[in-house]
Design an enzyme around this catalytic site. Structure first.
Site, PDB file in Angstrom:
ATOM      1  N   ARG A 116      21.017   6.832 -25.226  1.00 51.83           N
ATOM      2  CA  ARG A 116      20.843   6.846 -23.775  1.00 51.83           C
ATOM      3  C   ARG A 116      19.635   6.010 -23.387  1.00 51.83           C
ATOM      4  O   ARG A 116      18.515   6.282 -23.850  1.00 51.83           O
ATOM      5  CB  ARG A 116      20.666   8.295 -23.301  1.00 51.83           C
ATOM      6  CG  ARG A 116      20.906   8.429 -21.805  1.00 51.83           C
ATOM      7  CD  ARG A 116      21.191   9.871 -21.481  1.00 51.83           C
ATOM      8  NE  ARG A 116      19.946  10.598 -21.329  1.00 51.83           N
ATOM      9  CZ  ARG A 116      19.681  11.382 -20.302  1.00 51.83           C
ATOM     10  NH1 ARG A 116      20.563  11.550 -19.352  1.00 51.83           N
ATOM     11  NH2 ARG A 116      18.540  12.014 -20.225  1.00 51.83           N
ATOM     12  N   THR A 144      17.783   3.543 -17.333  1.00 52.46           N
ATOM     13  CA  THR A 144      19.010   3.599 -16.514  1.00 52.46           C
ATOM     14  C   THR A 144      19.769   4.910 -16.719  1.00 52.46           C
ATOM     15  O   THR A 144      20.645   5.245 -15.912  1.00 52.46           O
ATOM     16  CB  THR A 144      19.961   2.446 -16.895  1.00 52.46           C
ATOM     17  OG1 THR A 144      20.360   2.639 -18.258  1.00 52.46           O
ATOM     18  CG2 THR A 144      19.290   1.096 -16.765  1.00 52.46           C
ATOM     19  N   ASP A 163      23.081  22.315 -29.392  1.00 53.66           N
ATOM     20  CA  ASP A 163      23.137  20.895 -29.758  1.00 53.66           C
ATOM     21  C   ASP A 163      23.961  20.748 -31.036  1.00 53.66           C
ATOM     22  O   ASP A 163      23.528  21.166 -32.121  1.00 53.66           O
ATOM     23  CB  ASP A 163      21.723  20.345 -29.962  1.00 53.66           C
ATOM     24  CG  ASP A 163      21.747  18.839 -30.116  1.00 53.66           C
ATOM     25  OD1 ASP A 163      21.123  18.146 -29.315  1.00 53.66           O
ATOM     26  OD2 ASP A 163      22.424  18.329 -31.055  1.00 53.66           O
ATOM     27  N   ASP A 165      22.340  18.652 -33.972  1.00 52.29           N
ATOM     28  CA  ASP A 165      21.258  19.391 -34.640  1.00 52.29           C
ATOM     29  C   ASP A 165      21.811  20.510 -35.519  1.00 52.29           C
ATOM     30  O   ASP A 165      21.331  20.728 -36.633  1.00 52.29           O
ATOM     31  CB  ASP A 165      20.299  19.991 -33.605  1.00 52.29           C
ATOM     32  CG  ASP A 165      19.323  18.952 -33.070  1.00 52.29           C
ATOM     33  OD1 ASP A 165      19.136  17.911 -33.734  1.00 52.29           O
ATOM     34  OD2 ASP A 165      18.754  19.176 -31.988  1.00 52.29           O
TER      35      ASP A 165
HETATM   36  N1  URA Z   1      25.825  17.739 -26.621  1.00 53.57           N
HETATM   37  C1  URA Z   1      25.665  18.847 -27.390  1.00 53.57           C
HETATM   38  O1  URA Z   1      25.437  18.742 -28.578  1.00 53.57           O
HETATM   39  N2  URA Z   1      25.771  20.040 -26.794  1.00 53.57           N
HETATM   40  C2  URA Z   1      26.042  20.191 -25.494  1.00 53.57           C
HETATM   41  O2  URA Z   1      26.140  21.329 -25.013  1.00 53.57           O
HETATM   42  C3  URA Z   1      26.194  19.031 -24.707  1.00 53.57           C
HETATM   43  C4  URA Z   1      26.085  17.817 -25.295  1.00 53.57           C
END
Ligand code: URA
Length: 208
Positions: free
Chosen positions: A103, A107, A199, A202
């Site tokens: 990302r 922007t 996530d 992760d």
């Molecule tokens: N990416 C993730 O890993 N978890 C989310 O809830 C949204 C995007």
């Protein structure tokens, strides 16, 4: 308008419960994400065309049916990698491409840092894999890239979606079918799906 298929199956629900649980460790998380990838593959490939082929069994000759088109699995790095083995186990002949996006902090738009595909994308069924359909920005960008590289039959494969992500993908790419293991409530102000699973990258790779 694109088709949205939320898989309803007790085995998928059971594995999703393990995946969502905050107490699930990296190993079980990774195994279950991969296994759900395998189970979803059954549904994503339901309409694939087959070609008749004359084969000889130990008993006699017979007509059997093999996949007509090649399949290319394209995970979006890095969380998409978590579903690849499960899908690949179901379609061992599939080739694998990769798309890497980050990302841009100014922007806030997704930018490509890596894109590599096997030859024949235009003639293949392309399974774009990203577990979390959150804002839909990465998926939409990845589909732009696949189309620019000739892909015509693209299917989005994920674990968890939310209305915001589905809406974005349907707006940008209305012809793309979306396959999910679960459809969640909403996106929070940090871009996480709620209730979601946290996530995904992760939790797959133990980076937090
Ligand atoms: N990416 C993730 O890993 N978890 C989310 O809830 C949204 C995007």
């Amino acid at each position: 308008m694109s088709k949205v298929v939320v898989l309803e199956h007790p085995l998928i629900d059971h594995k999703m419960a393990i995946i969502r649980d905050v107490t699930t460790g990296t190993k079980a998380f990774r195994e279950n994400v991969s296994e759900v990838g395998g189970l979803i593959t059954y549904e994503i490939t339901r309409d694939l065309e087959t070609t008749p082929k004359l084969i000889t069994t130990p008993m006699t000759e017979t007509t059997a049916y093999t996949l007509e088109k090649g399949v290319v699995i394209v995970p979006i790095l890095r969380a998409g990698l978590g579903m690849v083995d499960g899908i690949h186990n179901m379609i061992p002949s599939a080739k694998i491409g990769h798309i890497g996006l980050y990302r841009d902090e100014e922007t806030l738009l997704p930018k490509t840092y890596y894109a590599k595909f096997p030859p024949g994308l235009a003639q293949s069924v392309v399974l774009l894999v990203d577990p979390m359909l959150a804002t839909g920005a990465s998926a939409s960008k990845a589909i732009d890239i696949l189309k620019a590289n000739g892909a015509k039959d693209i299917r989005y494969v994920g674990l968890v979606g939310c209305p915001e992500g589905v809406k974005r993908l349907q707006k940008d790419h209305p012809e793309i079918s979306i396959y999910l293991a679960a459809m969640d409530d909403h996106l929070n102000d940090k871009g996480y799906i709620v209730p979601g699973l946290g996530d995904c990258g992760d939790r797959l790779f133990g980076t937090k």
